[in-house]
Write an enzyme that holds these catalytic residues in place. Structure first.
Site, short mmCIF file in Angstrom:
data_model
loop_
_atom_site.label_atom_id
_atom_site.label_comp_id
_atom_site.label_asym_id
_atom_site.label_seq_id
_atom_site.Cartn_x
_atom_site.Cartn_y
_atom_site.Cartn_z
N GLU A 128 0.65 -1.23 0.05
CA GLU A 128 -0.16 -0.22 0.05
C GLU A 128 0.84 1.39 -0.05
O GLU A 128 0.65 2.22 0.84
CB GLU A 128 -1.02 0.10 1.10
N ASN A 170 1.87 -5.32 -3.02
CA ASN A 170 0.50 -5.52 -2.77
C ASN A 170 -0.10 -4.18 -2.58
O ASN A 170 0.38 -3.43 -1.91
CB ASN A 170 0.50 -6.45 -1.42
N HIS A 207 -10.56 -6.01 -2.28
CA HIS A 207 -11.62 -5.62 -1.38
C HIS A 207 -12.92 -4.86 -2.09
O HIS A 207 -12.54 -3.97 -2.25
CB HIS A 207 -11.37 -4.82 -0.21
N GLU A 235 -6.41 -10.53 -1.10
CA GLU A 235 -7.32 -10.20 0.25
C GLU A 235 -8.68 -10.27 -0.17
O GLU A 235 -9.64 -9.24 0.24
CB GLU A 235 -6.83 -8.97 0.59
N ASP A 237 -12.48 -9.98 -0.56
CA ASP A 237 -13.90 -10.07 0.16
C ASP A 237 -14.71 -9.11 -0.65
O ASP A 237 -14.38 -8.20 -1.31
CB ASP A 237 -13.82 -9.69 1.70
#
Ligand code: G3I
Length: 302
Positions: A128, A170, A207, A235, A237
């Site tokens: 990030e 990432n 996400h 990750e 979701d």
């Protein structure tokens, strides 16, 4: 196939999940983990605040418990994460001297990667580092004290410590090809590849909102892959976890040869950081949701 991991293995991929060490003793949780998943990412246990809470004092106990569990169940590991502005102890954030911070950053990478050497399939070396809505790096102690070169330095250090681990960048909000942030990360990876800076993979956190992957998600995956790196959904979701949204995400990965695997960011909805959004593949009781069947069917290639 009858499990996510087996379905993914059918095309040489993995299906993983984030794991919290504190839940390993919950048998509903660990039963699903060991039945379904072939890759594990520690949700918090390998972050700087957990591993080096004060300078030079390293604590790997929680991370080790996850690595040991994974090893006992034939699961591979993604290491998450070495250099990140968040979950960073105050003692790091308050360093103002570049020589000191460079040494602290490289020592942290060296100590952690050495401890886990040979046990990690891929590391999120830098997490990030780009600003939302921008092609530029975000403000952080690393950026502000070391300048733009801190990312390259972290990757070069990481390669020397564990040359057999894949080294990933990432980030979130880099799934939509037309976003400025995606373009910024793409330019960095292209530059690294052209100059021989060691980078092997890009993790797209994914996400997602209720609509699932943005239009152009597969284009983003294939454009990154065309730079000569693997891409991974790291990750995943999705708010409300619609079956269609999960199926579309899996299909986008399957359609890109260098999309090597997918990791869900938790097992049951009650394990998720997105409280109240029910974004995962299993309900609070550990039952398979419609999104599970959709993901499994899509992973099997229909
Ligand atoms: O460790 C302390 C514990 O000692 C204390 O008792 C407890 C009380 O609240 O807090 C614990 O820390 C929490 C930690 O999770 C471990 O449970 C933090 O407050 C909490 O903020 C932290 O949240 C994590 C978050 O990263 C922090 O940024 C989430 O679990 C984790 O899912 C989330 O994961 C991130 C990825 O690493 C990077 N990408 C985004 C993703 C979602 O935010």
């Amino acid at each position: 196939a009858t499990t996510l991991g087996a379905a993914a293995a059918g095309s040489g991929r993995y299906f993983g999940t984030a794991v919290a060490s504190g839940r390993l003793g919950d048998s509903t949780y660990s039963t699903i983990l060991d039945r379904e998943f072939t890759m594990v990412t520690p949700e918090n246990e390998m972050k700087w605040d957990a591993v080096e809470p004060s300078r030079g004092s390293f604590n790997f106990a929680a991370g080790d418990s996850i690595v040991n569990h994974a090893s006992a169940h034939g699961q591979k590991m993604r290491g998450h994460t070495l250099v990140w502005h968040s979950q960073l102890p105050n003692w790091v954030g308050s360093i103002t001297d570049a020589t000191t911070l460079r040494s602290v950053m490289n020592n942290h990478i060296t100590q952690e990667m050495t401890h886990y050497k040979g046990k990690i399939y891929a590391w999120d070396v830098v997490n990030e580092a780009f600003a939302d809505g921008s092609t530029q790096h975000r403000s952080s102690v690393f950026q502000n004290v070391l300048g733009n070169g801190f990312i390259e330095e972290a990757f070069r250090t990481a390669r020397t410590v564990d040359p057999s681990a894949k080294l990933c960048y990432n980030d979130y909000n880099i799934e939509n090809w037309s976003d400025a942030k995606t373009q910024g990360v793409y330019s960095m990876v292209k530059d690294f590849r052209s100059r021989g800076v060691p980078i092997d993979c890009v993790g797209l956190q994914s996400h997602f909102g209720a609509g699932g992957p943005p239009a152009g998600f597969q284009t983003t995956l294939s454009n990154f892959a065309a730079l000569g790196v693997d891409v991974q959904i790291t990750e995943l979701d999705i708010a409300q976890a619609s079956a269609t949204a999960y199926a579309n995400t899996v299909k986008a990965c399957l359609n890109v040869a260098r999309c090597t695997g997918i990791t869900a960011w938790g097992i049951r909805d009650s394990d998720s950081w997105r409280t109240g959004e029910n974004p995962l593949l299993f309900d609070n009781s550990g039952n398979k949701k419609p999104a599970y069947s959709a993901a499994l069917t899509a992973m099997d290639g229909d």
